[in-house]
Design a protein around this motif. Structure first.
Motif, mmCIF file in Angstrom:
data_model
loop_
_atom_site.group_PDB
_atom_site.id
_atom_site.type_symbol
_atom_site.label_atom_id
_atom_site.label_comp_id
_atom_site.label_asym_id
_atom_site.label_seq_id
_atom_site.Cartn_x
_atom_site.Cartn_y
_atom_site.Cartn_z
ATOM 1 N N ARG A 95 64.493 -48.771 9.670
ATOM 2 C CA ARG A 95 63.045 -48.940 9.457
ATOM 3 C C ARG A 95 62.575 -50.283 10.001
ATOM 4 O O ARG A 95 61.521 -50.395 10.597
ATOM 5 C CB ARG A 95 62.731 -48.880 7.968
ATOM 6 N N LEU A 96 63.417 -51.296 9.783
ATOM 7 C CA LEU A 96 63.055 -52.648 10.200
ATOM 8 C C LEU A 96 62.883 -52.768 11.708
ATOM 9 O O LEU A 96 61.986 -53.445 12.190
ATOM 10 C CB LEU A 96 64.177 -53.602 9.787
ATOM 11 N N ILE A 97 63.798 -52.119 12.451
ATOM 12 C CA ILE A 97 63.744 -52.335 13.899
ATOM 13 C C ILE A 97 63.036 -51.228 14.679
ATOM 14 O O ILE A 97 62.611 -51.456 15.794
ATOM 15 C CB ILE A 97 65.146 -52.582 14.522
ATOM 16 N N SER A 98 62.871 -50.054 14.048
ATOM 17 C CA SER A 98 62.371 -48.941 14.868
ATOM 18 C C SER A 98 60.909 -49.135 15.283
ATOM 19 O O SER A 98 60.521 -48.690 16.358
ATOM 20 C CB SER A 98 62.588 -47.594 14.191
ATOM 21 N N ARG A 103 57.205 -45.503 20.522
ATOM 22 C CA ARG A 103 56.668 -45.155 21.853
ATOM 23 C C ARG A 103 55.405 -45.948 22.210
ATOM 24 O O ARG A 103 55.309 -46.506 23.291
ATOM 25 C CB ARG A 103 56.386 -43.663 21.909
ATOM 26 N N GLY A 104 54.459 -46.028 21.270
ATOM 27 C CA GLY A 104 53.196 -46.697 21.555
ATOM 28 C C GLY A 104 53.406 -48.150 21.924
ATOM 29 O O GLY A 104 52.845 -48.666 22.900
ATOM 30 N N HIS A 105 54.272 -48.811 21.182
ATOM 31 C CA HIS A 105 54.552 -50.225 21.422
ATOM 32 C C HIS A 105 55.197 -50.402 22.798
ATOM 33 O O HIS A 105 54.852 -51.300 23.560
ATOM 34 C CB HIS A 105 55.489 -50.730 20.332
ATOM 35 N N LEU A 357 62.050 -46.807 25.399
ATOM 36 C CA LEU A 357 62.145 -47.965 26.296
ATOM 37 C C LEU A 357 62.991 -47.618 27.523
ATOM 38 O O LEU A 357 62.629 -47.940 28.662
ATOM 39 C CB LEU A 357 62.761 -49.159 25.546
ATOM 40 N N ALA A 358 64.123 -46.948 27.291
ATOM 41 C CA ALA A 358 64.998 -46.579 28.413
ATOM 42 C C ALA A 358 64.243 -45.688 29.397
ATOM 43 O O ALA A 358 64.351 -45.851 30.612
ATOM 44 C CB ALA A 358 66.240 -45.859 27.887
ATOM 45 N N ARG A 359 63.442 -44.750 28.871
ATOM 46 C CA ARG A 359 62.692 -43.849 29.765
ATOM 47 C C ARG A 359 61.677 -44.626 30.606
ATOM 48 O O ARG A 359 61.528 -44.374 31.799
ATOM 49 C CB ARG A 359 61.990 -42.761 28.944
ATOM 50 N N VAL A 360 60.989 -45.583 29.971
ATOM 51 C CA VAL A 360 60.034 -46.401 30.729
ATOM 52 C C VAL A 360 60.780 -47.165 31.832
ATOM 53 O O VAL A 360 60.348 -47.209 32.992
ATOM 54 C CB VAL A 360 59.282 -47.377 29.784
ATOM 55 N N GLU A 361 61.919 -47.757 31.484
ATOM 56 C CA GLU A 361 62.680 -48.542 32.474
ATOM 57 C C GLU A 361 63.152 -47.670 33.632
ATOM 58 O O GLU A 361 63.081 -48.063 34.797
ATOM 59 C CB GLU A 361 63.897 -49.184 31.799
#
Ligand code: HEM
Length: 403
Positions: A95-98, A103-105, A357-361
Motif C-alpha cells: 500500500r505504501l509504495i503502490s 498508472r495515473g502517476h 512504468l515498465a510499459r511507458v519506458e
C-alpha cells in the motif's frame, strides 16, 4: 512424490541459448514435474504456472542464507523485501509504495521518459551513422530504466553508475549452480548498497526533496509502525533493482526478436499504433524473468501432483508464455497479437508494481528507435548472458540509419 525424468538442465548453455524447445518437450510430458537436481517442482504450463503464482497456499517464505554471518546484508535486503513477504506485512508495504507507481502517476512521467529515450537514440544514431554497429544495450537499454528509477527515487546522477553493478552482483544469487565467488560478490554488493542507502536516507532526513526516498523517510519518521528503517532501505534497493533488471532485458531480447523477424519490424514501422501490442508480444516471446519460486505451506494438489508442505515449486514464466493451450502459434512473433494473457509481470498478490512504468519506458524506447531511424540492422551476432533465471543479452550491436 512422483518422480519424472529430469526435464532440463538450467545451467546447460544450450538451454540458456534457447529454452523454448526444451519447454515445449517438457509440456508434453506433464504440466508439473519434479526436478531432482534442483530439488523442486517445476510448473511448465500456463494454467499451472499461473496457479503457482496465485495460490495462497504457495507462499513467498524467506529463509536466510546460511551461514548467517557470511550473508548478513544479503539476508537483510531480502528478509525485509515486499517480494519475499506474505500478508499482512506484504499488504502494509505494498500500500505504501503502490501509489507512487499507479498508472495515473506514471503517465505524467511519459513526456520526460520519451524525451530521454529520444536523446539516447539520437546519440546512438549519430555514432552509427548507418554504417558502424553500436551497442544498443549499453547505449540505451541499460541507461534508460536506471535513469528513470534513480530519478524517481532521488539517487544523484553522479552515483547512478554504481547501481547496475550492485544490482547485477546481487541478482546472480537467484541463479542455480552458483560459485562461492559469485556468492561473496553478492554479499559485498549488498553491504555496499545498504551502506549507501542508509547514508542517502540520512541526507534526505536532513534536507528532504520531492523524490520517493524523501517521501518514504517522512512516512518512516511520522509513523514508525508502518515502515521500519530496514524496510525503508530494502524497499529502495528492491525498487532500484527490480526497476531496471527486467526492463533492460525486455529492450535487449525484444529488439533482437524484431531484428530476427524483419517482417514484424517492418509491420510495426508501418503501423505505430501496434506499439502497445508489440511490447506485450515482445515480453511474451522472450520473457526477461524465467522462474519464480514459492513454498507450499500445506500439501497442495496442482497439475496432477501433490506438493507436500515445505516443498518448493517454481513457475516457469517463459514456458507458460509459449503454451499452445493458451496462445495461438506460440512460437510465432506477432506484433499485432491481441489475445495475449502472458504472465511476464507475474500474477496474484505479487503482480509487478512497476508494470505501468515498465510499459511507458518500453513504449518510449521502441517508439524512439522507430521514429528516429529509417532502418535497424543487426551489426554482429550478440552475446547472451550465461544465466537462466534473468534472461538477457550482454551486448546488442546494431547499425542505425538516421530517419
Ligand atoms: C518489463 C519489466 C518488468 C518485468 C518483466 C517485471 C516482472 C515482475 C514479476 C514477474 C514480478 C512478480 C514476482 C513474483 O511473483 O515472485 C514482479 C514484482 C515486482 N516488480 Fe516488476 N517487473 C518489471 C519492471 C519493474 C519496474 C520498472 C519496477 C519498479 C517500480 C518493478 C518493481 C517490482 C516490485 C516492487 C515487485 C514486487 C511486488 C510484490 O511483491 O508485491 N518491476 N515484477
Amino acid at each position: 512424490m512422483t518422480a519424472s525424468a529430469p526435464p532440463l538442465d538450467l545451467t546447460d548453455p544450450a538451454v540458456v541459448a534457447d529454452p523454448y524447445a526444451a519447454f515445449a518437450a517438457a509440456r508434453t510430458v506433464a504440466p508439473v514435474q519434479w526436478h531432482e537436481g534442483l530439488g523442486l517442482w517445476l510448473a511448465f504450463t500456463h494454467a499451472e504456472a499461473n496457479a503457482v503464482l496465485r495460490d495462497r497456499r504457495l507462499g513467498r517464505i524467506w529463509r536466510d542464507k546460511e551461514p548467517a554471518e557470511r550473508f548478513g546484508s544479503f539476508n537483510l535486503i531480502h528478509r525485509n523485501a515486499i517480494l519475499e513477504m506474505e500478508p499482512p506485512d506484504h499488504t502494509r508495504l505494498r500500500r505504501l509504495i503502490s501509489t507512487a507507481f499507479a498508472r495515473g502517476h506514471v503517465e505524467r512521467l511519459r513526456p520526460w521518459v520519451e524525451d530521454l529515450a529520444g536523446r539516447l537514440v539520437d546519440g546512438l544514431v549519430e555514432r552509427s551513422g548507418g554504417t558502424e554497429p553500436v551497442d544498443v544495450l549499453s547505449g540505451m537499454a541499460e541507461q534508460l530504466p536506471v535513469d528513470v528509477i534513480a530519478e524517481l527515487l532521488g539517487v544523484p546522477a553522479t552515483d547512478r553508475p554504481l547501481l547496475r553493478p550492485w544490482s547485477n552482483a546481487i541478482v546472480k544469487m537467484y541463479e542455480y549452480g552458483r560459485t562461492a565467488a559469485v556468492e561473496d560478490a553478492a554479499e559485498r554488493a549488498a553491504a555496499e548498497f545498504v551502506a549507501y542507502l542508509r547514508e542517502l536516507a540520512a541526507d534526505r532526513r536532513r534536507s528532504p526533496g520531492e523524490d520517493l526516498l524523501s517521501h518514504l523517510v517522512a512516512v518512516r519518521d511520522a509513523e514508525g509502525d508502518r515502515l521500519t528503517e530496514d524496510e525503508l532501505v530494502t524497499t529502495c534497493i528492491l525498487l532500484l533493482n527490480a526497476g531496471h533488471e527486467a526492463t533492460v532485458n525486455v529492450s535487449g531480447n525484444g529488439l533482437l526478436a524484431l531484428l530476427q523477424h524483419p517482417d514484424q519490424l517492418r509491420r510495426l514501422r508501418e503501423d505505430r499504433t501496434l506499439l502497445p501490442t508489440a511490447i506485450e508480444e515482445l515480453m511474451r516471446f522472450d520473457s526477461p524473468l524465467q522462474l519464480f519460486e514459492r513454498t507450499a505451506t500445506e500439501d497442495v494438489g496442482i497439475g496432477g501432483i501433490t506438493a507436500p508442505a515445505g516443498s518448493k515449486i517454481a513457475a516457469l514464466l517463459g514456458s507458460a508464455n509459449h503454451d499452445p493451450a493458451v496462445f495461438a502459434s506460440p512460437e510465432t512473433l506477432d506484433v499485432g497479437r491481441t489475445d495475449n494473457p502472458h504472465i511476464s509481470f507475474g500474477a496474484g498478490i505479487h503482480f509487478c508494481i512497476g508494470a505501468p512504468l515498465a510499459r511507458v519506458e518500453l513504449q518510449a524506447s521502441f517508439g524512439a528507435l522507430l521514429e528516429r531511424t529509417s532502418s535497424l540492422e543487426l551489426g554482429a551476432e550478440p552475446h547472451r548472458r550465461p544465466e537462466f533465471v534473468i534472461r538477457g543479452l550482454a551486448d546488442l550491436p546494431v547499425v542505425l540509419t538516421p530517419a
